[in-house]
Motif scaffolding. Structure first.
Motif, PDB file in Angstrom:
ATOM      1  N   GLU A   7       0.831  -1.203   0.000  1.00  0.00           N
ATOM      2  CA  GLU A   7       0.000   0.000   0.000  1.00  0.00           C
ATOM      3  C   GLU A   7       0.868   1.258   0.000  1.00  0.00           C
ATOM      4  O   GLU A   7       0.578   2.236  -0.701  1.00  0.00           O
ATOM      5  CB  GLU A   7      -0.923   0.013   1.207  1.00  0.00           C
ATOM      6  N   THR A   8       1.938   1.230   0.771  1.00  0.00           N
ATOM      7  CA  THR A   8       2.844   2.384   0.830  1.00  0.00           C
ATOM      8  C   THR A   8       3.479   2.635  -0.528  1.00  0.00           C
ATOM      9  O   THR A   8       3.570   3.770  -0.988  1.00  0.00           O
ATOM     10  CB  THR A   8       3.944   2.150   1.884  1.00  0.00           C
ATOM     11  N   ARG A   9       3.921   1.561  -1.187  1.00  0.00           N
ATOM     12  CA  ARG A   9       4.559   1.725  -2.493  1.00  0.00           C
ATOM     13  C   ARG A   9       3.553   2.204  -3.547  1.00  0.00           C
ATOM     14  O   ARG A   9       3.897   3.007  -4.416  1.00  0.00           O
ATOM     15  CB  ARG A   9       5.214   0.403  -2.930  1.00  0.00           C
TER      16      ARG A   9
ATOM     17  N   GLY B  98       0.915   3.977  -2.839  1.00  0.00           N
ATOM     18  CA  GLY B  98       0.548   5.345  -2.460  1.00  0.00           C
ATOM     19  C   GLY B  98      -0.907   5.492  -2.075  1.00  0.00           C
ATOM     20  O   GLY B  98      -1.483   6.581  -2.175  1.00  0.00           O
ATOM     21  N   HIS B  99      -1.510   4.394  -1.602  1.00  0.00           N
ATOM     22  CA  HIS B  99      -2.918   4.458  -1.189  1.00  0.00           C
ATOM     23  C   HIS B  99      -3.175   3.429  -0.102  1.00  0.00           C
ATOM     24  O   HIS B  99      -2.848   2.250  -0.261  1.00  0.00           O
ATOM     25  CB  HIS B  99      -3.841   4.181  -2.383  1.00  0.00           C
ATOM     26  N   GLN B 100      -3.769   3.866   1.014  1.00  0.00           N
ATOM     27  CA  GLN B 100      -4.181   2.936   2.061  1.00  0.00           C
ATOM     28  C   GLN B 100      -5.655   2.621   1.853  1.00  0.00           C
ATOM     29  O   GLN B 100      -6.507   3.512   1.864  1.00  0.00           O
ATOM     30  CB  GLN B 100      -3.966   3.525   3.453  1.00  0.00           C
TER      31      GLN B 100
ATOM     32  N   TRP C 186       6.277  -1.276  -8.097  1.00  0.00           N
ATOM     33  CA  TRP C 186       5.486  -1.459  -6.876  1.00  0.00           C
ATOM     34  C   TRP C 186       5.855  -2.765  -6.168  1.00  0.00           C
ATOM     35  O   TRP C 186       5.470  -2.978  -5.022  1.00  0.00           O
ATOM     36  CB  TRP C 186       3.995  -1.500  -7.200  1.00  0.00           C
TER      37      TRP C 186
ATOM     38  N   CYS D 281      -7.984   9.950  -5.572  1.00  0.00           N
ATOM     39  CA  CYS D 281      -7.013   8.951  -5.118  1.00  0.00           C
ATOM     40  C   CYS D 281      -6.399   8.207  -6.299  1.00  0.00           C
ATOM     41  O   CYS D 281      -5.186   7.973  -6.331  1.00  0.00           O
ATOM     42  CB  CYS D 281      -7.681   7.958  -4.171  1.00  0.00           C
TER      43      CYS D 281
ATOM     44  N   VAL E 167      -2.390   8.139  -7.479  1.00  0.00           N
ATOM     45  CA  VAL E 167      -1.640   6.889  -7.651  1.00  0.00           C
ATOM     46  C   VAL E 167      -1.043   6.820  -9.044  1.00  0.00           C
ATOM     47  O   VAL E 167       0.121   6.442  -9.220  1.00  0.00           O
ATOM     48  CB  VAL E 167      -2.557   5.680  -7.372  1.00  0.00           C
TER      49      VAL E 167
ATOM     50  N   ASN F  89       1.866   9.389  -9.409  1.00  0.00           N
ATOM     51  CA  ASN F  89       3.102   8.945  -8.756  1.00  0.00           C
ATOM     52  C   ASN F  89       3.677   7.698  -9.425  1.00  0.00           C
ATOM     53  O   ASN F  89       4.882   7.616  -9.679  1.00  0.00           O
ATOM     54  CB  ASN F  89       2.830   8.654  -7.274  1.00  0.00           C
TER      55      ASN F  89
END
Length: 239
Positions: free
Chosen positions: A14-16, A18-20, A98, A141, A145, A148
């Motif tokens: 999720e961090t890589r 860029g969205h939780q 990712w 969102c 993503v 990025n």
């Protein structure tokens, strides 16, 4: 919506990305290969539906980014950049960045080591993840993503050198002028090795001539010389 997961922790992924995720099951679905017949609770779930959605979402997001990033580019140039950015090779590279490979779930009998490096599968996963983000978080969102995740590809697209005729036409029309005109000045040489001289005329451009072994090559040469005369390209950049 409550986060839930029957798998290993996906927080690093999720961090890589860029969205939780509010609903982590969406990410799990996006990572489930079509070789998985059924989930543990008997449902038929894999990434195909999210891939279908993600493909369309990706195209829209990239188009939106390009529209705002290149305000002077015409439809043809934007379309070329779009095609380059959404092609499967680019998507596969994003998924690789990712590091989705270790998290892909395959059905029994699938050679997982080879499959996780399969560029086609990685491209599918990239699109399915984008679809999952869109369902989970909406337009903003998903756009973040894509912005990025595709940043390197976007930078590469921005650096791509346009052909001289396209660049000159965009410069002129961006200032309200009519498209440049190319006039044949001379054709010389034998039939098997002709030489053409073309003059380009356009608003704000001092007429210049280019030469080449075909009309197209001479037009490109004339456009390149015009760009140099306008200070938009350096002399050593001529083609």
């Amino acid at each position: 919506m409550t986060r839930r997961s029957g798998r290993t922790d996906l927080s690093g992924l999720e961090t890589r990305i860029g969205h939780q995720f509010a609903d982590i099951a969406l990410l799990e679905e996006a990572l489930t290969h079509t070789s998985v017949a059924r989930t543990a609770d008997g449902r038929m779930v894999n990434y195909q539906r999210l891939e279908f959605l993600g493909d369309r979402v990706l195209g829209l997001m990239i188009a939106d980014i390009l529209f705002h990033r290149f305000p002077e580019s015409k439809e043809g140039e934007l379309s070329r950049r779009l095609s380059e950015l959404v092609r499967r090779e680019t998507c596969a590279q994003v998924a690789e960045n990712w590091d989705v490979g270790p998290h892909i779930v395959f059905g029994p009998g699938v050679a997982r080591t080879a499959s996780r490096a399969n560029r086609s599968i990685l491209a599918d996963i990239c699109e399915s993840v984008i679809g999952a983000v869109y369902v989970d978080g909406g337009f903003a969102c998903a756009r973040a993503v894509v912005q990025n995740g595709f940043s390197d590809a976007l930078e590469g697209s921005a650096r791509t050198r346009r052909d001289p005729k396209t660049a000159l036409q965009e410069w002129i029309q961006g200032r309200g002028g009519e498209p440049p005109r190319y006039a044949l000045v001379e054709r010389s040489g034998p039939e098997h090795a002709p030489s053409f001289t073309i003059e380009v005329i356009g608003d704000g451009v001092t007429p210049v001539r280019g030469t080449g072994t075909s009309k197209r090559a001479a037009e490109q040469d004339a456009a390149e010389k015009a760009l140099v005369s306008l200070g938009l390209r350096k002399e050593e950049a001529r083609v």
